[in-house]
Write a protein that holds these residues in place. Sequence first.
Motif, mmCIF file in Angstrom:
data_model
loop_
_atom_site.group_PDB
_atom_site.id
_atom_site.type_symbol
_atom_site.label_atom_id
_atom_site.label_comp_id
_atom_site.label_asym_id
_atom_site.label_seq_id
_atom_site.Cartn_x
_atom_site.Cartn_y
_atom_site.Cartn_z
ATOM 1 N N GLY A 198 0.801 -1.224 0.118
ATOM 2 C CA GLY A 198 0.000 0.062 -0.013
ATOM 3 C C GLY A 198 0.889 1.363 -0.028
ATOM 4 N N GLU A 199 0.154 2.332 0.111
ATOM 5 C CA GLU A 199 0.668 3.499 0.082
ATOM 6 C C GLU A 199 1.512 3.754 1.725
ATOM 7 N N ILE A 200 2.652 4.558 1.558
ATOM 8 C CA ILE A 200 3.379 4.875 2.675
ATOM 9 C C ILE A 200 3.878 6.340 3.010
ATOM 10 N N TYR A 201 4.159 6.821 4.057
ATOM 11 C CA TYR A 201 3.909 8.334 4.237
ATOM 12 C C TYR A 201 5.257 8.417 4.739
ATOM 13 N N PRO A 202 6.007 9.627 4.427
ATOM 14 C CA PRO A 202 7.466 10.155 4.905
ATOM 15 C C PRO A 202 7.380 10.329 6.520
ATOM 16 N N GLU A 203 6.053 10.900 6.819
ATOM 17 C CA GLU A 203 6.174 11.173 8.308
ATOM 18 C C GLU A 203 6.000 9.960 9.370
ATOM 19 N N VAL A 204 5.405 8.842 8.690
ATOM 20 C CA VAL A 204 5.214 7.706 9.353
ATOM 21 C C VAL A 204 6.750 6.968 9.351
ATOM 22 N N MET A 205 7.103 6.731 8.082
ATOM 23 C CA MET A 205 8.636 6.253 8.116
ATOM 24 C C MET A 205 9.658 7.158 9.157
ATOM 25 N N ALA A 206 9.499 8.160 8.926
ATOM 26 C CA ALA A 206 10.612 9.117 9.807
ATOM 27 C C ALA A 206 10.418 8.719 11.265
ATOM 28 N N ARG A 207 9.191 8.635 11.687
ATOM 29 C CA ARG A 207 9.017 8.081 13.079
ATOM 30 C C ARG A 207 9.214 6.773 13.428
ATOM 31 N N ALA A 208 9.143 5.747 12.519
ATOM 32 C CA ALA A 208 9.396 4.538 12.482
ATOM 33 C C ALA A 208 11.031 4.464 12.596
ATOM 34 N N LEU A 209 11.647 5.197 12.248
ATOM 35 C CA LEU A 209 13.225 5.062 12.223
ATOM 36 C C LEU A 209 13.741 5.614 13.325
ATOM 37 N N GLU A 210 13.091 6.318 14.219
ATOM 38 C CA GLU A 210 13.476 6.370 15.355
ATOM 39 C C GLU A 210 14.040 5.102 16.262
ATOM 40 N N VAL A 211 13.353 4.177 15.698
ATOM 41 C CA VAL A 211 13.359 2.952 16.655
ATOM 42 C C VAL A 211 14.614 1.928 15.987
ATOM 43 N N PRO A 212 15.583 1.611 16.782
ATOM 44 C CA PRO A 212 16.793 0.916 16.190
ATOM 45 C C PRO A 212 16.420 -0.183 15.455
ATOM 46 N N ALA A 213 15.332 -0.916 15.852
ATOM 47 C CA ALA A 213 15.234 -2.533 14.954
ATOM 48 C C ALA A 213 14.910 -1.805 13.660
ATOM 49 N N HIS A 214 14.037 -0.708 13.597
ATOM 50 C CA HIS A 214 13.619 -0.598 12.082
ATOM 51 C C HIS A 214 14.923 0.063 11.078
ATOM 52 N N ARG A 215 15.878 0.748 11.960
ATOM 53 C CA ARG A 215 17.137 1.268 11.230
ATOM 54 C C ARG A 215 17.855 -0.211 10.843
#
Length: 435
Positions: A198-215
């Motif tokens: 589906g569609e993904i959004y920069p703001e949600v991705m940016a918040r996700a990358l605050e989490v080490p596991a996502h990085r």
Amino acid sequence: MNDRVENTMIQEARHFETDLAVIGSGLAGFAASTFALNRGIRTAQAGNTGAVAYTTGYLDLLGRVHNEDVCPVTDPWQGLRQLRQSQPLHPMARVSEDDLRAAFREFTSFISDCGIIYNAPGQFNATALTPAGTLKPTLCVPATMQAGVDALARKARCVIVDFKGLRGFSARQVVANLKDTWPELRAERVLFPEMETGEIYPEVMARALEVPAHRQALAERIRAVVGDAEVIGVPAVLGMHNPDLVMAEMMRLLGRPIFEIPTMPPSVPGIRLREMFEQVFPQKGLVLIPQQKVDKVVFNADDLQLSLSDNFGPITIRAKAVILATGRFLSGGLTAAIDGIREPLLGLPVTQTASREDWYHLQYMDKRGHEIHRTGIEVDDKFRPLGENGQPVNDRLFAAGLILAHQDWIRGRCGAGVALASAYKAVEAVQELLR
Ligand SMILES: Cc1cc2nc3c(=O)[nH]c(=O)nc-3n(C[C@H](O)[C@H](O)[C@H](O)COP(=O)(O)OP(=O)(O)OC[C@H]3O[C@@H](n4cnc5c(N)ncnc54)[C@H](O)[C@@H]3O)c2cc1C
């Protein structure tokens, strides 16, 4: 009925006494509050959500002097000298070079200290990437974008990575637009971890990358396509509150520099700035009323009063001075109607063309620009709005930012320049008034 009773119970009138009230939370409003805080001026700021969430994150001083100029300005300070000659009414033409340098230095050092590192203003514009892969001149860039400026300058071996489902940013488009001048550039696409469909959004991705596991997960996917690239470009999604840490961690995981390219609005670098100010200002003693519009301003002999309201009830702010930084049409600082353009909050006179027919030229891309983009309010050298009689409307009223007349910040690539310059001078004049 019960709902109504409950609602009445939580409504509570609040009143604040302060020295300076700032109306607007775009770059001009945030800069005015920054300068005021640094000078120990008690400040309250009220502002609705604004265009700051659209900005690329670049702080432009001056990218073009005349609308028709083909080449961008490389030395903006030299450009400003020309601007003073050719457009003496331009708001930046009223501000000395020393003050402009000081304004950029103070603002970038404040935001850097608060956790979003920017380079200090230098002598020359950097050439930076836009979301479409075109180039633009700008003075200050966030540290998360600096490696892109450097990679472009030395035409480094570089891969631009985009993400399936992210609209408005295409690595292939960036590469297609730059390939002629940057042959060692290529494009790759990966799936963003846990946002594969589906569609993904920069703001949600940016918040996700605050989490080490996502990085960690993202780094693994980028590593698979990085090949022999010396440097990696991604859309601006490297964290919301700790972008420099997120970038450093991604660099460590990938073993080479990584940089951000701005995306289409709403853009993470602008939201980052807004959220950072909203967090830091109250900690520094500023009264911040975010996401609300001021309804009314009443001037008294010795002070003035702002009225607004939020979900908890009515708010009044009594202050000795006020800076109006409400922007233009996008933010509601000016409104356009069939019979003309108005400044809706205070009813200030607006400099505009004689007729609505003259707002635009026939061609959208007309090199002369459009007259409507020079619309705004008149000010004197202290950035006090002027009435029909050419005199300041009130000695306690100042204005800053895009609401000012005689500047086309879009063509001039001078959005932050106008905002910081006028906010700096307006706060200086407020300080003088308070003395
Ligand atoms: C798409 C886009 C891209 C941009 N890119 C760049 C860039 O790359 N570099 C650059 O330097 N600049 C850029 N800018 C411009 C930059 O965002 C502006 O220069 C900057 O925001 C200064 O504007 P301002 O504060 O005067 O007005 P705005 O940002 O428009 O803010 C005005 C504020 O006033 C508020 N407001 C209005 N009426 C009221 C009221 N009655 N009560 C309370 N609040 C009110 C609005 O809600 C808003 O918060 C860009 C702008 C846009 C739209």
